[in-house]
Motif scaffolding. Structure first.
Motif, PDB file in Angstrom:
ATOM      1  N   PHE A 153       0.808  -1.217   0.000  1.00  0.00           N
ATOM      2  CA  PHE A 153       0.000   0.000   0.000  1.00  0.00           C
ATOM      3  C   PHE A 153       0.845   1.271   0.000  1.00  0.00           C
ATOM      4  O   PHE A 153       0.345   2.337  -0.355  1.00  0.00           O
ATOM      5  N   ASN A 154       2.107   1.160   0.396  1.00  0.00           N
ATOM      6  CA  ASN A 154       2.976   2.329   0.411  1.00  0.00           C
ATOM      7  C   ASN A 154       3.247   2.843  -1.001  1.00  0.00           C
ATOM      8  O   ASN A 154       3.297   4.046  -1.233  1.00  0.00           O
ATOM      9  N   ASP A 155       3.413   1.920  -1.955  1.00  0.00           N
ATOM     10  CA  ASP A 155       3.633   2.320  -3.350  1.00  0.00           C
ATOM     11  C   ASP A 155       2.437   3.114  -3.874  1.00  0.00           C
ATOM     12  O   ASP A 155       2.595   4.152  -4.533  1.00  0.00           O
ATOM     13  N   ALA A 156       1.239   2.602  -3.584  1.00  0.00           N
ATOM     14  CA  ALA A 156       0.031   3.295  -4.039  1.00  0.00           C
ATOM     15  C   ALA A 156      -0.089   4.665  -3.379  1.00  0.00           C
ATOM     16  O   ALA A 156      -0.422   5.667  -4.045  1.00  0.00           O
ATOM     17  N   ALA A 157       0.202   4.748  -2.077  1.00  0.00           N
ATOM     18  CA  ALA A 157       0.121   6.024  -1.360  1.00  0.00           C
ATOM     19  C   ALA A 157       1.127   7.031  -1.918  1.00  0.00           C
ATOM     20  O   ALA A 157       0.821   8.224  -2.053  1.00  0.00           O
ATOM     21  N   ALA A 158       2.328   6.556  -2.254  1.00  0.00           N
ATOM     22  CA  ALA A 158       3.360   7.442  -2.801  1.00  0.00           C
ATOM     23  C   ALA A 158       2.929   8.022  -4.151  1.00  0.00           C
ATOM     24  O   ALA A 158       3.120   9.218  -4.419  1.00  0.00           O
ATOM     25  N   LEU A 159       2.337   7.191  -5.000  1.00  0.00           N
ATOM     26  CA  LEU A 159       1.893   7.670  -6.313  1.00  0.00           C
ATOM     27  C   LEU A 159       0.754   8.676  -6.178  1.00  0.00           C
ATOM     28  O   LEU A 159       0.704   9.675  -6.906  1.00  0.00           O
ATOM     29  N   VAL A 160      -0.161   8.432  -5.251  1.00  0.00           N
ATOM     30  CA  VAL A 160      -1.273   9.373  -5.026  1.00  0.00           C
ATOM     31  C   VAL A 160      -0.730  10.721  -4.551  1.00  0.00           C
ATOM     32  O   VAL A 160      -1.110  11.777  -5.068  1.00  0.00           O
ATOM     33  N   SER A 161       0.174  10.699  -3.575  1.00  0.00           N
ATOM     34  CA  SER A 161       0.749  11.940  -3.047  1.00  0.00           C
ATOM     35  C   SER A 161       1.561  12.673  -4.109  1.00  0.00           C
ATOM     36  O   SER A 161       1.489  13.904  -4.221  1.00  0.00           O
ATOM     37  N   PHE A 162       2.336  11.924  -4.891  1.00  0.00           N
ATOM     38  CA  PHE A 162       3.168  12.526  -5.947  1.00  0.00           C
ATOM     39  C   PHE A 162       2.287  13.246  -6.960  1.00  0.00           C
ATOM     40  O   PHE A 162       2.579  14.384  -7.365  1.00  0.00           O
ATOM     41  N   ASN A 163       1.203  12.607  -7.392  1.00  0.00           N
ATOM     42  CA  ASN A 163       0.305  13.230  -8.375  1.00  0.00           C
ATOM     43  C   ASN A 163      -0.391  14.458  -7.805  1.00  0.00           C
ATOM     44  O   ASN A 163      -0.665  15.418  -8.533  1.00  0.00           O
ATOM     45  N   LEU A 164      -0.661  14.437  -6.504  1.00  0.00           N
ATOM     46  CA  LEU A 164      -1.297  15.589  -5.864  1.00  0.00           C
ATOM     47  C   LEU A 164      -0.347  16.792  -5.866  1.00  0.00           C
ATOM     48  O   LEU A 164      -0.751  17.916  -6.197  1.00  0.00           O
ATOM     49  N   ILE A 165       0.912  16.565  -5.528  1.00  0.00           N
ATOM     50  CA  ILE A 165       1.903  17.653  -5.547  1.00  0.00           C
ATOM     51  C   ILE A 165       2.132  18.134  -6.973  1.00  0.00           C
ATOM     52  O   ILE A 165       2.310  19.333  -7.231  1.00  0.00           O
ATOM     53  N   LEU A 166       2.108  17.204  -7.918  1.00  0.00           N
ATOM     54  CA  LEU A 166       2.263  17.562  -9.332  1.00  0.00           C
ATOM     55  C   LEU A 166       1.135  18.484  -9.777  1.00  0.00           C
ATOM     56  O   LEU A 166       1.356  19.442 -10.538  1.00  0.00           O
ATOM     57  N   GLN A 167      -0.064  18.224  -9.286  1.00  0.00           N
ATOM     58  CA  GLN A 167      -1.203  19.086  -9.627  1.00  0.00           C
ATOM     59  C   GLN A 167      -1.025  20.480  -9.014  1.00  0.00           C
ATOM     60  O   GLN A 167      -1.333  21.482  -9.660  1.00  0.00           O
ATOM     61  N   VAL A 168      -0.518  20.527  -7.785  1.00  0.00           N
ATOM     62  CA  VAL A 168      -0.249  21.818  -7.154  1.00  0.00           C
ATOM     63  C   VAL A 168       0.771  22.608  -7.971  1.00  0.00           C
ATOM     64  O   VAL A 168       0.614  23.811  -8.202  1.00  0.00           O
ATOM     65  N   TYR A 169       1.815  21.912  -8.424  1.00  0.00           N
ATOM     66  CA  TYR A 169       2.858  22.572  -9.209  1.00  0.00           C
ATOM     67  C   TYR A 169       2.307  23.068 -10.551  1.00  0.00           C
ATOM     68  O   TYR A 169       2.655  24.154 -11.019  1.00  0.00           O
TER      69      TYR A 169
ATOM     70  N   LEU B 117      -9.400  21.594   1.240  1.00  0.00           N
ATOM     71  CA  LEU B 117     -10.606  20.838   0.911  1.00  0.00           C
ATOM     72  C   LEU B 117     -10.480  20.163  -0.449  1.00  0.00           C
ATOM     73  O   LEU B 117     -10.852  18.988  -0.614  1.00  0.00           O
ATOM     74  N   GLU B 118      -9.947  20.922  -1.431  1.00  0.00           N
ATOM     75  CA  GLU B 118      -9.745  20.339  -2.761  1.00  0.00           C
ATOM     76  C   GLU B 118      -8.752  19.179  -2.707  1.00  0.00           C
ATOM     77  O   GLU B 118      -8.931  18.165  -3.391  1.00  0.00           O
ATOM     78  N   GLY B 119      -7.719  19.333  -1.875  1.00  0.00           N
ATOM     79  CA  GLY B 119      -6.728  18.268  -1.743  1.00  0.00           C
ATOM     80  C   GLY B 119      -7.340  17.001  -1.165  1.00  0.00           C
ATOM     81  O   GLY B 119      -7.078  15.896  -1.662  1.00  0.00           O
ATOM     82  N   ILE B 120      -8.157  17.155  -0.114  1.00  0.00           N
ATOM     83  CA  ILE B 120      -8.819  15.992   0.491  1.00  0.00           C
ATOM     84  C   ILE B 120      -9.753  15.327  -0.513  1.00  0.00           C
ATOM     85  O   ILE B 120      -9.807  14.097  -0.626  1.00  0.00           O
ATOM     86  N   GLN B 121     -10.508  16.166  -1.255  1.00  0.00           N
ATOM     87  CA  GLN B 121     -11.418  15.618  -2.263  1.00  0.00           C
ATOM     88  C   GLN B 121     -10.654  14.851  -3.342  1.00  0.00           C
ATOM     89  O   GLN B 121     -11.084  13.774  -3.779  1.00  0.00           O
ATOM     90  N   GLN B 122      -9.504  15.390  -3.752  1.00  0.00           N
ATOM     91  CA  GLN B 122      -8.703  14.718  -4.771  1.00  0.00           C
ATOM     92  C   GLN B 122      -8.177  13.381  -4.279  1.00  0.00           C
ATOM     93  O   GLN B 122      -8.228  12.375  -4.984  1.00  0.00           O
ATOM     94  N   VAL B 123      -7.667  13.362  -3.052  1.00  0.00           N
ATOM     95  CA  VAL B 123      -7.136  12.120  -2.489  1.00  0.00           C
ATOM     96  C   VAL B 123      -8.226  11.062  -2.395  1.00  0.00           C
ATOM     97  O   VAL B 123      -8.019   9.890  -2.751  1.00  0.00           O
ATOM     98  N   LEU B 124      -9.395  11.475  -1.906  1.00  0.00           N
ATOM     99  CA  LEU B 124     -10.507  10.523  -1.784  1.00  0.00           C
ATOM    100  C   LEU B 124     -10.951  10.021  -3.145  1.00  0.00           C
ATOM    101  O   LEU B 124     -11.210   8.818  -3.332  1.00  0.00           O
TER     102      LEU B 124
ATOM    103  N   SER C 282      -2.121  26.302  -7.319  1.00  0.00           N
ATOM    104  CA  SER C 282      -2.842  26.396  -6.046  1.00  0.00           C
ATOM    105  C   SER C 282      -3.735  25.179  -5.855  1.00  0.00           C
ATOM    106  O   SER C 282      -4.195  24.567  -6.817  1.00  0.00           O
ATOM    107  N   LEU C 283      -3.974  24.873  -4.580  1.00  0.00           N
ATOM    108  CA  LEU C 283      -4.874  23.775  -4.233  1.00  0.00           C
ATOM    109  C   LEU C 283      -5.247  23.941  -2.769  1.00  0.00           C
ATOM    110  O   LEU C 283      -4.382  23.907  -1.894  1.00  0.00           O
ATOM    111  N   THR C 284      -6.536  24.145  -2.516  1.00  0.00           N
ATOM    112  CA  THR C 284      -6.964  24.331  -1.132  1.00  0.00           C
ATOM    113  C   THR C 284      -6.962  22.985  -0.407  1.00  0.00           C
ATOM    114  O   THR C 284      -6.910  21.921  -1.027  1.00  0.00           O
TER     115      THR C 284
END
Length: 517
Positions: free
Chosen positions: A153-169, A177-184, A173-175
């Motif tokens: 599950f760590n591999d999956a979590a790392a890819l989710v977090s990486f894509n979230l930071i990529l979206q911020v970059y 609430l938007e971040g939580i919604q994206q992760v979910l 911007s990313l609030t």
């Protein structure tokens, strides 16, 4: 690169890998560590440079590794260790990433986005080396389940977090609430895709009598699930994890023939081994020793930082777990901390960094150096560490029990296959009865020996509770079965909830009293 050059390079890499396998076995060093060291001088032998393509790793290698881990993971073992796994792969990974990012920002003067990228990359663990050691040195099964589950599950979590930071970059911007919604959305969506495709593959698999056709179906499920998840904007890695778990635990039913199961598991073991071989060799090829030497101080600081992130998450989280689950022994926590090895996904993620990111080349060198130090330093010391922590307590009595269990399991499996052959008309009844009776003699002998062992008291077994761990494992499985039946009775409203809940609480107390297996 044309086909001829690709074939030549593949031959060289395979020959090197074969040599590494022979040398590492003789020197008793981890195979993957030997591969990385052997990869360092390979570039000089090749007519043109080769590299680790992140697209190849993420779209081909990663789904193969995750699916292989998924089909080999027993959901019952995962369920019994889910709480520590969820803590380490969820809040643990996020907290470790944040600690690493903050320390690197101020330690190396990075800006926030590069620091967050490196934090996620270095918080990811690759336990290929640790699992390889576990295959040679017997450790408690609960510990190995936690290690394997965290990796899964760590591999999956790392890819989710990486894509979230990529979206911020990318968006700027990313609030929160938007971040939580994206992760979910990414995580839950990945689970749903994996569930649907995993369950859809089961009826198709059950209708395939050809082992090779079944094998091709699993390849299509592994690679296709990842691509479907990515195309829908959810996590392909999460989808493959779930599909692998579903297929491995429900698709491979007792009706699946022995030849199909053997063919399937052998293929995926070989595929996983081959993928790891090429990945770790190419990690060595990618590392430029001259550049590495120039950035050595920064690399050593990063190694200390990611170890600090690990120590500040493993010990507090696993110490707190005693409040709602069986406690994790301190020696196990030491191994989970010191076995924090980096590997292929860290390399693939850092190579996937946007080309416009400031300081990208420095970050690549930094992560490559951390992977090298991790694989060589921690990888070489890992077998000795497991022995020094005295995690292996494989007594003579346990050895005898497992011999009898192996005899019992193989005899029962052979009898099941004989029943299937008789039913299908392949085997005449007279020959069936003769062969079945021969297996029955073996089974009866094993059952008698096991019954005598389990009827002894712990003090008759050398005053060591470890010798009765197999019996406690069986008792735990029986208690979990009781608990499952009660939960099902509540769901179907067969029993009053207050009565069933009282019994469940009693079972939970009994589970907590059992020793860790």
């Amino acid at each position: 690169m044309n086909i001829t050059e690709l074939v030549k390079i593949s031959i060289i890499l395979l020959l090197v890998a074969t040599g590494v396998a022979l040398v590492s076995r003789r020197l008793r060093i981890p195979y993957v560590t030997g591969l990385v060291l052997a990869g360092l001088p390979i570039t000089e032998l090749l007519s043109r440079p080769i590299g680790l393509d992140p697209a190849l790793v993420l779209n081909l290698f990663l789904p193969i590794l995750i699916f292989d881990a998924g089909i080999n993971t027993d959901i019952s073992r995962l369920r019994s260790t889910f709480k520590p796994i969820a803590l380490l792969a969820g809040p643990g990974a996020v907290l470790s990433s944040a600690i690493i990012a903050v320390l690197l920002k101020f330690g190396l003067g990075l800006t926030w986005i590069p620091a967050l990228f490196v934090g996620v990359i270095l918080a990811n663990t690759d336990t290929v080396s640790m699992i390889a050691v576990f295959k040679e040195i017997q450790v408690p099964s609960r510990l190995s389940a936690i290690v394997e589950g965290e990796t899964l599950f760590n591999d999956a979590a790392a890819l989710v977090s990486f894509n979230l930071i990529l979206q911020v970059y990318s968006t700027g911007s990313l609030t929160l609430l938007e971040g939580i919604q994206q992760v979910l959305f990414i995580s839950v969506g990945g689970c749903l895709v994996g569930l649907v495709l995993g369950y859809l593959s089961i009826p198709i698999f059950s209708r395939l009598d050809d082992p090779l056709g079944s094998l091709l179906l699993t390849v299509a499920v592994a690679l296709g699930t990842f691509q479907v998840g990515q195309s829908l904007g959810v996590s392909g890695a999460v989808a493959v994890v779930v599909a692998g778990l579903i297929f491995g635990n429900f698709g491979l039913s007792r009706n699946t023939s022995a030849s199909s199961r053997i063919t399937l598991f052998s293929f995926w073991e070989y595929a996983s081994f081959t993928v790891n071989t090429f990945i770790f060799l190419l990690i060595g090829v990618e590392i430029n020793l001259v550049t590495l030497w120039k950035t050595l101080p920064a690399i050593l600081l990063a190694v200390l930082v990611y170890q600090a992130g690990r120590i500040l998450t493993v010990y507090p989280l696993l110490t707190a777990i005693r409040w709602f689950d069986r406690p994790i022994p301190l020696r196990w926590q030491h191994l989970l901390f010191l076995g924090n090895i980096k590997g292929s996904l860290s390399m693939a993620l850092v190579l996937s960094l946007p080309s416009t990111l400031p300081g990208r080349e420095f970050l690549i060198t930094l992560v490559f150096g951390c992977v090298l130090v991790s694989l060589v330093g921690q990888g070489l010391s890992l077998p000795g560490l497991v022995k020094r922590l005295k995690l292996s307590k494989f007594s003579e009595a346990q050895h005898q029990v497992e011999e009898m269990q192996a005899q019992l399991m193989t005899g029962k499996a052979a009898q099941d296959e004989l029943d299937s052959l008789l039913k299908s008309g392949v085997l005449p009844k007279s020959l069936y009865e003769e062969m079945r009776s021969a297996y029955q003699v073996r089974i009866a002998g094993a059952e008698k020996a096991l019954r005598e062992f389990y009827n002894r008291r712990p003090d008759e077994l050398g005053a060591k509770r470890d010798d009765s761990s197999k019996l406690e494992t069986i008792r735990r499985r029986l208690l979990l079965a009781e608990k499952g039946a009660l939960n099902e009775a509540i769901r179907k409203r067969i029993l009053a909830e207050d009565i069933a809940r009282g019994r469940i609480q009693t079972i939970d107390e009994q589970l907590l009293q059992l020793d860790d297996d």
